[in-house]
Design an enzyme around this catalytic site. Structure first.
Site, mmCIF file in Angstrom:
data_model
loop_
_atom_site.group_PDB
_atom_site.id
_atom_site.type_symbol
_atom_site.label_atom_id
_atom_site.label_comp_id
_atom_site.label_asym_id
_atom_site.label_seq_id
_atom_site.Cartn_x
_atom_site.Cartn_y
_atom_site.Cartn_z
ATOM 1 N N ASP A 45 -2.812 70.020 28.880
ATOM 2 C CA ASP A 45 -2.174 71.318 28.680
ATOM 3 C C ASP A 45 -0.672 71.044 28.517
ATOM 4 O O ASP A 45 0.007 70.700 29.475
ATOM 5 C CB ASP A 45 -2.458 72.232 29.887
ATOM 6 C CG ASP A 45 -1.894 73.647 29.698
ATOM 7 O OD1 ASP A 45 -0.915 73.802 28.933
ATOM 8 O OD2 ASP A 45 -2.420 74.577 30.330
ATOM 9 N N LYS B 232 3.926 81.240 25.546
ATOM 10 C CA LYS B 232 5.109 80.792 26.270
ATOM 11 C C LYS B 232 6.173 80.279 25.292
ATOM 12 O O LYS B 232 6.720 81.060 24.548
ATOM 13 C CB LYS B 232 4.685 79.743 27.308
ATOM 14 C CG LYS B 232 3.423 80.140 28.108
ATOM 15 C CD LYS B 232 3.603 81.370 28.969
ATOM 16 C CE LYS B 232 2.298 81.914 29.553
ATOM 17 N NZ LYS B 232 1.472 80.955 30.298
ATOM 18 N N TYR C 4 -1.925 75.730 36.261
ATOM 19 C CA TYR C 4 -1.905 77.160 35.998
ATOM 20 C C TYR C 4 -3.051 77.846 36.756
ATOM 21 O O TYR C 4 -4.204 77.432 36.656
ATOM 22 C CB TYR C 4 -2.021 77.402 34.490
ATOM 23 C CG TYR C 4 -2.003 78.855 34.147
ATOM 24 C CD1 TYR C 4 -0.860 79.619 34.354
ATOM 25 C CD2 TYR C 4 -3.128 79.488 33.639
ATOM 26 C CE1 TYR C 4 -0.840 80.967 34.071
ATOM 27 C CE2 TYR C 4 -3.111 80.835 33.342
ATOM 28 C CZ TYR C 4 -1.966 81.566 33.565
ATOM 29 O OH TYR C 4 -1.955 82.905 33.290
ATOM 30 N N ARG D 249 -13.095 85.557 11.015
ATOM 31 C CA ARG D 249 -13.377 84.813 12.252
ATOM 32 C C ARG D 249 -13.435 83.320 11.937
ATOM 33 O O ARG D 249 -12.895 82.493 12.662
ATOM 34 C CB ARG D 249 -14.683 85.282 12.914
ATOM 35 C CG ARG D 249 -15.109 84.349 14.061
ATOM 36 C CD ARG D 249 -16.068 84.966 15.062
ATOM 37 N NE ARG D 249 -17.085 85.792 14.456
ATOM 38 C CZ ARG D 249 -18.128 85.350 13.738
ATOM 39 N NH1 ARG D 249 -18.293 84.073 13.547
ATOM 40 N NH2 ARG D 249 -18.997 86.209 13.220
HETATM 41 C C1 LIG Z 1 0.135 80.899 30.694
HETATM 42 C C2 LIG Z 1 -0.539 79.602 30.770
HETATM 43 C C3 LIG Z 1 -1.881 79.452 30.410
HETATM 44 C C4 LIG Z 1 -2.732 80.649 29.994
HETATM 45 O O1 LIG Z 1 -2.301 81.156 28.762
HETATM 46 P P1 LIG Z 1 -2.452 82.716 28.340
HETATM 47 O O2 LIG Z 1 -1.804 82.733 27.001
HETATM 48 O O3 LIG Z 1 -1.731 83.518 29.371
HETATM 49 O O4 LIG Z 1 -3.893 83.019 28.309
HETATM 50 C C5 LIG Z 1 -2.426 78.191 30.467
HETATM 51 N N1 LIG Z 1 -1.706 77.121 30.867
HETATM 52 C C6 LIG Z 1 -0.425 77.229 31.218
HETATM 53 C C7 LIG Z 1 0.323 76.021 31.645
HETATM 54 C C8 LIG Z 1 0.210 78.459 31.194
HETATM 55 O O5 LIG Z 1 1.489 78.564 31.563
#
Ligand SMILES: *Cc1c(COP(=O)(O)O)cnc(C)c1O
Length: 380
Positions: A170, A195, A98, A46
């Site tokens: 983000d 992604k 998101y 962890r």
């Molecule tokens: C998918 C996404 C998230 C969340 O990520 P997960 O891996 O699905 O938990 C956050 N921000 C953006 C822009 C995303 O496309």
């Protein structure tokens, strides 16, 4: 080193005992201590795991930050970052972002006394107007999701510094290959590595990078204390994904531009949202702060009744949530990714029952266009 090279070198040659090119997957929960008070640098997974460390160091180098951290999902990464705040703190957040981040702030962190105002961060004046004495941070997605609005990173950071706020970006849609917000002075960059970074629709993961070491120490403490870490197998899959990021994104954005231009000429289509189109309102900012326009686009159709028809009839493109993988995916944000945003807010933002979002993959562009042409065709 240039970024393409850094990407390929991610996690390479970390095992001096065997010379393994690929980072070994250290599937171990705990590590032997040589003697009392002596550590190999690894005690318990962890806290730190060598495969995860390889990924964490790679993302820190790619984003040009001090420290990197890997989490079990993008939401786990965002949750951990939000634990930097305490009851009474307020955040200014991009309004079309998101849906899961919206839900986390509006339905979870609000219960702990952390407030958020959602504004159009592509307008610097709107950001400034939302700042209050208790505001502690700006949380920005650029381009926004799904309407592809661009926030001027340099202006946002100047504003944040004037008011003593943290800037959190983000960077999921752009990736460090196209945009590196820390170089504009942002404090924290985070990713859903599910992604583009993973890139193959096969792993859920999240990453955080801090610009300075001090903030890195705080995130490190939170990562170990809260424990939403990425496992070694998944860390390895993200490392593997990083190696081909540059060529994937080049192809994805080439395909995206071709599709955006084609959609713009289609009679059933009302508006195409893609920062690479000459008519995009923030194109000049996008061009200045990123080295490309990426592989995401959205479009609205005139007739809402055509939406289910399109979703049912695409054959090469898959009707599924998520984005950034090699396969093209089409999403209906109002019902899927953004369903937890109240309807009146969605309508105000333009996330309507006529809006579709496309994550463009690396297939042949003509096959994708033909697929859309057939799916958009309705027999009269
Ligand atoms: C998918 C996404 C998230 C969340 O990520 P997960 O891996 O699905 O938990 C956050 N921000 C953006 C822009 C995303 O496309």
């Amino acid at each position: 080193m240039n970024i393409e090279t850094l990407l390929v070198r991610a996690g390479v040659e970390r095992d001096s005992t065997t010379g393994a090119i690929s980072t070994p997957i250290y599937q171990s929960a705990t590590f032997q201590h040589p003697e009392l008070g002596v550590s190999t640098g690894y005690d318990y997974s962890r806290t730190a795991n060598p495969t995860r460390t390889a990924l964490e160091e790679a993302i820190a180098a790619l984003e040009q930050g001090a420290r990197g951290f890997a989490f079990s999902s993008g939401m786990a990464a965002i949750t951990t970052v939000l634990f930097l705040f305490k009851p009474g703190d307020h955040l200014v957040v991009s309004e079309d972002l998101y849906g899961g981040t919206y839900r986390l702030l509006a339905q979870v962190f609000s219960e702990f006394g952390i407030q958020a105002s959602f504004v159009d961060t592509s307008c610097t004046k709107e950001i400034e107007a939302a700042i209050r004495p208790d505001t502690r941070a700006l949380f920005i997605e650029t381009p926004t999701n799904p309407l592809m609005k661009i926030t001027d990173l340099e202006k946002a950071v100047v504003l944040a510094r004037t008011y003593g706020l943290l800037t959190i970006i983000d960077n999921t849609f752009m990736t460090p290959y196209l945009q590196r917000p820390l170089t504009y002075g942002a404090d924290i960059v985070l990713h859903s590595a599910t992604k583009y970074l993973g890139g193959h629709n096969d792993t859920v993961a999240g990453l955080v990078v801090t610009r300075d070491a001090e903030l890195g120490e705080r995130i490190g403490l939170l990562q170990n204390a809260c424990g939403a870490i990425l496992g070694p197998q998944d860390a390895w899959l993200i490392l593997r994904g990083l190696k081909t990021l540059a060529i994937r994104i080049e192809k994805q954005q080439q395909n995206a531009l071709a599709i955006a231009e084609w959609l713009q000429r289609h009679p059933a289509v009302e508006t195409v949202y893609y920062p690479g189109l000459s008519g995009h309102p923030n194109r000049e900012v996008a061009e200045r702060q990123a080295s490309g326009f990426g592989g995401m686009l959205s479009f609205s159709v005139h007739d809402p009744d055509i939406v289910p028809h399109v979703l049912k009839n695409v054959k090469v493109i898959t009707f599924a949530e998520s984005l950034g993988g090699v396969e093209s995916l089409i999403t209906f944000p109002a019902r899927q990714t953004h369903a937890d945003i109240p309807e009146e807010v969605r309508e105000h933002l333009g996330i309507t029952d006529r809006l579709l979002r496309l994550s463009v993959g690396i297939e042949n562009a003509n096959d994708l266009i033909l697929d859309l042409e057939e799916a958009l065709y309705v027999k009269k």
